[in-house]
Scaffold this active site. Structure first.
Site, PDB file in Angstrom:
ATOM      1  N   LYS A 214     -17.324 -55.576 -50.340  1.00  8.67           N
ATOM      2  CA  LYS A 214     -17.770 -56.829 -50.961  1.00  8.67           C
ATOM      3  C   LYS A 214     -19.076 -56.523 -51.713  1.00  8.67           C
ATOM      4  O   LYS A 214     -19.047 -56.003 -52.814  1.00  8.67           O
ATOM      5  CB  LYS A 214     -17.975 -57.919 -49.895  1.00  8.67           C
ATOM      6  CG  LYS A 214     -16.675 -58.487 -49.342  1.00  8.67           C
ATOM      7  CD  LYS A 214     -16.118 -57.684 -48.233  1.00  8.67           C
ATOM      8  CE  LYS A 214     -14.989 -58.323 -47.497  1.00  8.67           C
ATOM      9  NZ  LYS A 214     -14.312 -57.363 -46.598  1.00  8.67           N
TER      10      LYS A 214
ATOM     11  N   TYR B 143     -19.029 -31.040 -45.593  1.00  8.93           N
ATOM     12  CA  TYR B 143     -18.645 -31.701 -44.338  1.00  8.93           C
ATOM     13  C   TYR B 143     -19.882 -32.263 -43.640  1.00  8.93           C
ATOM     14  O   TYR B 143     -19.864 -33.383 -43.133  1.00  8.93           O
ATOM     15  CB  TYR B 143     -17.937 -30.688 -43.432  1.00  8.93           C
ATOM     16  CG  TYR B 143     -17.301 -31.296 -42.217  1.00  8.93           C
ATOM     17  CD1 TYR B 143     -15.971 -31.723 -42.247  1.00  8.93           C
ATOM     18  CD2 TYR B 143     -18.023 -31.491 -41.038  1.00  8.93           C
ATOM     19  CE1 TYR B 143     -15.381 -32.302 -41.133  1.00  8.93           C
ATOM     20  CE2 TYR B 143     -17.448 -32.064 -39.926  1.00  8.93           C
ATOM     21  CZ  TYR B 143     -16.123 -32.470 -39.973  1.00  8.93           C
ATOM     22  OH  TYR B 143     -15.546 -33.045 -38.875  1.00  8.93           O
TER      23      TYR B 143
ATOM     24  N   ALA C  92     -21.485 -58.417 -44.972  1.00  6.21           N
ATOM     25  CA  ALA C  92     -20.553 -58.129 -46.070  1.00  6.21           C
ATOM     26  C   ALA C  92     -20.998 -58.765 -47.397  1.00  6.21           C
ATOM     27  O   ALA C  92     -20.863 -58.159 -48.451  1.00  6.21           O
ATOM     28  CB  ALA C  92     -19.150 -58.607 -45.700  1.00  6.21           C
TER      29      ALA C  92
ATOM     30  N   ASP D 154     -23.334 -59.743 -39.801  1.00  8.48           N
ATOM     31  CA  ASP D 154     -22.163 -59.254 -40.519  1.00  8.48           C
ATOM     32  C   ASP D 154     -22.560 -59.461 -41.977  1.00  8.48           C
ATOM     33  O   ASP D 154     -22.545 -60.578 -42.497  1.00  8.48           O
ATOM     34  CB  ASP D 154     -20.930 -60.064 -40.143  1.00  8.48           C
ATOM     35  CG  ASP D 154     -19.706 -59.651 -40.957  1.00  8.48           C
ATOM     36  OD1 ASP D 154     -19.887 -59.054 -42.043  1.00  8.48           O
ATOM     37  OD2 ASP D 154     -18.576 -59.939 -40.531  1.00  8.48           O
TER      38      ASP D 154
ATOM     39  N   PHE E 292     -15.421 -63.559 -38.695  1.00  9.19           N
ATOM     40  CA  PHE E 292     -14.276 -63.228 -39.538  1.00  9.19           C
ATOM     41  C   PHE E 292     -13.128 -62.742 -38.631  1.00  9.19           C
ATOM     42  O   PHE E 292     -13.368 -62.259 -37.526  1.00  9.19           O
ATOM     43  CB  PHE E 292     -14.683 -62.146 -40.562  1.00  9.19           C
ATOM     44  CG  PHE E 292     -13.550 -61.777 -41.478  1.00  9.19           C
ATOM     45  CD1 PHE E 292     -13.038 -62.701 -42.364  1.00  9.19           C
ATOM     46  CD2 PHE E 292     -12.967 -60.516 -41.424  1.00  9.19           C
ATOM     47  CE1 PHE E 292     -11.969 -62.372 -43.187  1.00  9.19           C
ATOM     48  CE2 PHE E 292     -11.900 -60.187 -42.245  1.00  9.19           C
ATOM     49  CZ  PHE E 292     -11.407 -61.117 -43.127  1.00  9.19           C
ATOM     50  N   ASP E 293     -11.889 -62.853 -39.135  1.00 12.36           N
ATOM     51  CA  ASP E 293     -10.682 -62.496 -38.340  1.00 12.36           C
ATOM     52  C   ASP E 293     -10.771 -61.140 -37.653  1.00 12.36           C
ATOM     53  O   ASP E 293     -10.418 -60.997 -36.495  1.00 12.36           O
ATOM     54  CB  ASP E 293      -9.439 -62.318 -39.209  1.00 12.36           C
ATOM     55  CG  ASP E 293      -9.172 -63.405 -40.167  1.00 12.36           C
ATOM     56  OD1 ASP E 293     -10.067 -64.201 -40.428  1.00 12.36           O
ATOM     57  OD2 ASP E 293      -8.039 -63.433 -40.670  1.00 12.36           O
TER      58      ASP E 293
ATOM     59  N   HIS F 164       0.464 -64.368 -40.844  1.00 12.12           N
ATOM     60  CA  HIS F 164       0.458 -64.670 -42.275  1.00 12.12           C
ATOM     61  C   HIS F 164       0.792 -63.441 -43.115  1.00 12.12           C
ATOM     62  O   HIS F 164       1.300 -63.574 -44.217  1.00 12.12           O
ATOM     63  CB  HIS F 164      -0.896 -65.251 -42.687  1.00 12.12           C
ATOM     64  CG  HIS F 164      -2.063 -64.394 -42.334  1.00 12.12           C
ATOM     65  ND1 HIS F 164      -2.434 -64.140 -41.045  1.00 12.12           N
ATOM     66  CD2 HIS F 164      -2.944 -63.714 -43.110  1.00 12.12           C
ATOM     67  CE1 HIS F 164      -3.496 -63.356 -41.029  1.00 12.12           C
ATOM     68  NE2 HIS F 164      -3.826 -63.076 -42.277  1.00 12.12           N
TER      69      HIS F 164
HETATM   70  N1  F0G Z   1     -16.595 -59.334 -42.208  1.00 10.07           N
HETATM   71  C1  F0G Z   1     -16.333 -60.262 -43.145  1.00 10.07           C
HETATM   72  C2  F0G Z   1     -17.228 -61.455 -43.274  1.00 10.07           C
HETATM   73  C3  F0G Z   1     -15.226 -60.097 -44.002  1.00 10.07           C
HETATM   74  O1  F0G Z   1     -14.981 -61.034 -44.925  1.00 10.07           O
HETATM   75  C4  F0G Z   1     -14.406 -58.950 -43.857  1.00 10.07           C
HETATM   76  C5  F0G Z   1     -13.250 -58.736 -44.732  1.00 10.07           C
HETATM   77  C6  F0G Z   1     -14.729 -58.005 -42.868  1.00 10.07           C
HETATM   78  C7  F0G Z   1     -15.834 -58.237 -42.057  1.00 10.07           C
HETATM   79  C8  F0G Z   1     -13.907 -56.779 -42.628  1.00 10.07           C
HETATM   80  O2  F0G Z   1     -14.207 -55.833 -43.573  1.00 10.07           O
HETATM   81  O3  F0G Z   1     -12.050 -55.496 -44.804  1.00 10.07           O
HETATM   82  O4  F0G Z   1     -13.925 -53.842 -44.955  1.00 10.07           O
HETATM   83  O5  F0G Z   1     -12.612 -54.037 -42.882  1.00 10.07           O
HETATM   84  N2  F0G Z   1     -12.793 -59.638 -45.497  1.00 10.07           N
HETATM   85  C9  F0G Z   1     -11.705 -59.523 -46.459  1.00 10.07           C
HETATM   86  C10 F0G Z   1     -11.400 -60.878 -47.021  1.00 10.07           C
HETATM   87  C11 F0G Z   1     -10.510 -58.775 -45.985  1.00 10.07           C
HETATM   88  O6  F0G Z   1     -10.397 -61.002 -47.771  1.00 10.07           O
HETATM   89  O7  F0G Z   1     -12.157 -61.831 -46.795  1.00 10.07           O
HETATM   90  P1  F0G Z   1     -13.126 -54.745 -44.097  1.00 10.07           P
END
Ligand code: F0G
Length: 474
Positions: free
Chosen positions: A257, A71, A216, A214, A123-124, A447
Site C-alpha cells: 500500500k 544473500y 499499511a 498496522d 484487517f482480515d 468470498h
Molecule cells: N493490514 C491491512 C490494514 C491491510 O489492508 C492488509 C491488506 C494487510 C494488513 C495484509 O497485507 O496483503 O501485504 O499481506 N489488505 C489488502 C486489501 C489485501 O485489499 O485491503 P498483505
C-alpha cells in the site's frame, strides 16, 4: 488554478480491456457471479484492491537494476533498513514478503492461545493470524464508525472506554499487545487521530501492554491528520508519520500500500531482544534477516517508495482523487460511507438497494451490476465476505459495503469520472438489482471461492445509460 492535475506524467502505458456487455455477461456467468474468479483481462477499471497494484516511479524502476542480490548484508537491505529507521525511529527492521507474513511472525512469537488482542478494527489477515494461534481478535471501533452516513473526521479512532474496560477486566498476561490500524480499512479507510493514539498509548502504559501500528496506510493517515487535526495542520507528512510511530512500540507493514511497491512488507520495533527472537523465527519461513522473502531489488524499490509516499504533492493528489470520487457520488445521492476514506470509497449496499434483504447479498449484487454495466470491478465487504453458514438462518452482518479501492498512481481523473458515472447509473436503476444466493462455498474465506447465482429470472427492465451499456444483472 482550480483544476487538480496529477503530479506526475505517464511514461509507460498499458492498454485496458474494453469489453461488450455480452462478453461481461458470459464472463460473470462463468465466474459464478464471483468477481474474484474473473480473468483480469476482462476488467476495464479494476478497483478490487489498492494492494500491490501501485504504479512504480521511474526512480523505483531504475532502483530495481541496482538492487544487490547478495544473500547476506546486501547494500539494498542497508538502504532499506535506513529508510525504515528514518521514517519510524525503530532500531530493528525485519523485512517480510508482505504484510501478513509480518503479522504471522509477530503473533506466533508473542501471542498465545487464550490471549485477547484488541484493536480499532483488525484487517482480515490480522484477525486470521491472531485466531491461528488460538487467541481472540477484538474490534473496538468508536460507535460512529458503524454509522456510514455520519460525517466525522476520525472514524478510525479506537473506543477508549471499551479498551479501558477490557484492560481492567483481563489479566495483564492475557493481553500481549494492542494493534491500531492506520487508516482503518475495516471502517471505510477512515483515519486515526494523534489525540486518540496518544490516549491509547496512555492506557497501554497504565496497564503495561505493548502498542503496535498496522501501518499499511500510514502516509494517508498522516495526510488526513494534517487536514483534520488542528494541532498538526502546519506539519509535514513525515513529521506527522513520525509522531504516529513515536507513540507505538513497533509496526507491522504491508508495503504493497503506502510502500508504493507491488510486493513487500516489514516489521519494525524498538525491543532488541524480541527482534532477535523474531529473526530466529523468520529464517524458518521468510529467509535470512537481510532479505526476508524478497529480492534485493524489491528492498531497493521499497526504500524508494517509502520516501516518495511522503511527498506532499503526491499525498494531496491521492487523497483528493479519492475524495472527489466520494463527493461526486454523495452529491448524486448515492449512499456511501462518509467522509471519503483515504484509499477507497465504500458504498452502503443496504441503503443502495433497500428492496433486498441482508441475506439477498445486496453488496455482491451491486458489485456484479457495476461490472456488468461498465466493466468496473469492486469488492463486496459485507454478508458474502463476513457471513458464515450460507443458510436462511445465517446471521446478518452489521454493515454491508462495496469497496471501490483506488490503486496508487494508476488511474486518471477521467477514468474515475467513468467510475462515478457507472455507479450513478446503477444507482438510478437500483430496483433492477437482483437477489443472489450462494450455491457452493469453501469452509474458510468464502468470498474468494464461493459460487453464486441470481435467485430468480433476470428482471425485464434494462434502462440504457452509457456506451450502450445497461443496468441490471443479466
Ligand atoms: N493490514 C491491512 C490494514 C491491510 O489492508 C492488509 C491488506 C494487510 C494488513 C495484509 O497485507 O496483503 O501485504 O499481506 N489488505 C489488502 C486489501 C489485501 O485489499 O485491503 P498483505
Amino acid at each position: 488554478m482550480k483544476t487538480r492535475i496529477e503530479p506526475y506524467k505517464i511514461k509507460v502505458v498499458e492498454p485496458i480491456p474494453v469489453t461488450t456487455r455480452a462478453v461481461r455477461e458470459r464472463a460473470l456467468e462463468q465466474a459464478s457471479w464471483n468477481l474474484f474468479r474473473l480473468p483480469a483481462d476482462l476488467v476495464t477499471i479494476d478497483l478490487l484492491t489498492d494492494s500491490g497494484v501501485t504504479a512504480m516511479s521511474a526512480r523505483q524502476w531504475s532502483g530495481l537494476l541496482s538492487g544487490d542480490e547478495a544473500y547476506a548484508g546486501s547494500h539494498s537491505f542497508l538502504r532499506f533498513e535506513e529508510a525504515v529507521r528514518t521514517l519510524t525511529g525503530y532500531a530493528h527492521v525485519i523485512p517480510t514478503h508482505q504484510g501478513r507474513a509480518a503479522e504471522r511472525l509477530l503473533f506466533e512469537t508473542i501471542v498465545h492461545c487464550g490471549d485477547l488482542v484488541p484493536g480499532n478494527t483488525h484487517f482480515d489477515t490480522t484477525r486470521a493470524n491472531i485466531e491461528h494461534v488460538g487467541a481472540t481478535a477484538i474490534d473496538l471501533p468508536i460507535a460512529a464508525a458503524r454509522v456510514p452516513s455520519l460525517d466525522l473526521p476520525f472514524k478510525g479512532d479506537l473506543d477508549l472506554g471499551r479498551l479501558e474496560a477490557l484492560l481492567e477486566a483481563t489479566p495483564r498476561a492475557r493481553v500481549p499487545l494492542v494493534v491500531v490500524t492506520v487508516t482503518s480499512n475495516g471502517c471505510g479507510g477512515q483515519p486515526v487521530s494523534i489525540e486518540n493514539l496518544r490516549a491509547v498509548r496512555g492506557l497501554c502504559d497504565r496497564f503495561g501492554v505493548g502498542l503496535y501500528l498496522d501501518a499499511a496506510r500510514f502516509a494517508e493517515n498522516a495526510w488526513m491528520i494534517r487536514q483534520r487535526e488542528a494541532a498538526w495542520s502546519g506539519r509535514t507528512p513525515r513529521e506527522i508519520a513520525r509522531a504516529m510511530f513515536d507513540l507505538a512500540d513497533g509496526c507491522l507493514m504491508s508495503a504493497k500500500k503506502d510502500g508504493l511497491v507491488n510486493i513487500g512488507g516489514f516489521l519494525a520495533l524498538r525491543d532488541g531482544a524480541l527482534a532477535e527472537e523474531l529473526k530466529r523465527m523468520m529464517v524458518l519461513g521468510e529467509g535470512f534477516p537481510t532479505y526476508g522473502g524478497l529480492a534485493g531489488r524489491d528492498l531497493e524499490a521499497m526504500a524508494c517508495g517509502l520516501e516518495e509516499v511522503l511527498d506532499p504533492a503526491y499525498l494531496a493528489d491521492r487523497i483528493a482523487q479519492v475524495a472527489d470520487l466520494g463527493d461526486r457520488l454523495h452529491a448524486a445521492g448515492v449512499p456511501t460511507v462518509r467522509p471519503p476514506g483515504g484509499h477507497a470509497i465504500y458504498l452502503d449496499s443496504r441503503a443502495f438497494a433497500p428492496h433486498l434483504g441482508p441475506l439477498d447479498l445486496p453488496g455482491q449484487s451491486l458489485a456484479c451490476a457495476l461490472y456488468l454495466h461498465a466493466g468496473v470491478r469492486s469488492v463486496e465487504i459485507g454478508q458474502l465476505m463476513r457471513g458464515r453458514n450460507a443458510s436462511p438462518t445465517e446471521e446478518p452482518v452489521d454493515l454491508d459495503l462495496v469497496r471501490l479501492a483506488i490503486p496508487r498512481r494508476v488511474y486518471t481523473c477521467c477514468q474515475l469520472d467513468y467510475v462515478a458515472e457507472a455507479v450513478t447509473d446503477v444507482y438510478a436503476a437500483r430496483e433492477a438489482l437482483l437477489p443472489l444466493e450462494i450455491v457452493e462455498q469453501p469452509p474458510a474465506l468464502r468470498h474468494f471461492g464461493a459460487r453464486l447465482r441470481p435467485r430468480r429470472a433476470p428482471a425485464p427492465r434494462e434502462p440504457t445509460r452509457t456506451n450502450g451499456a445497461s443496468v441490471g444483472q443479466a
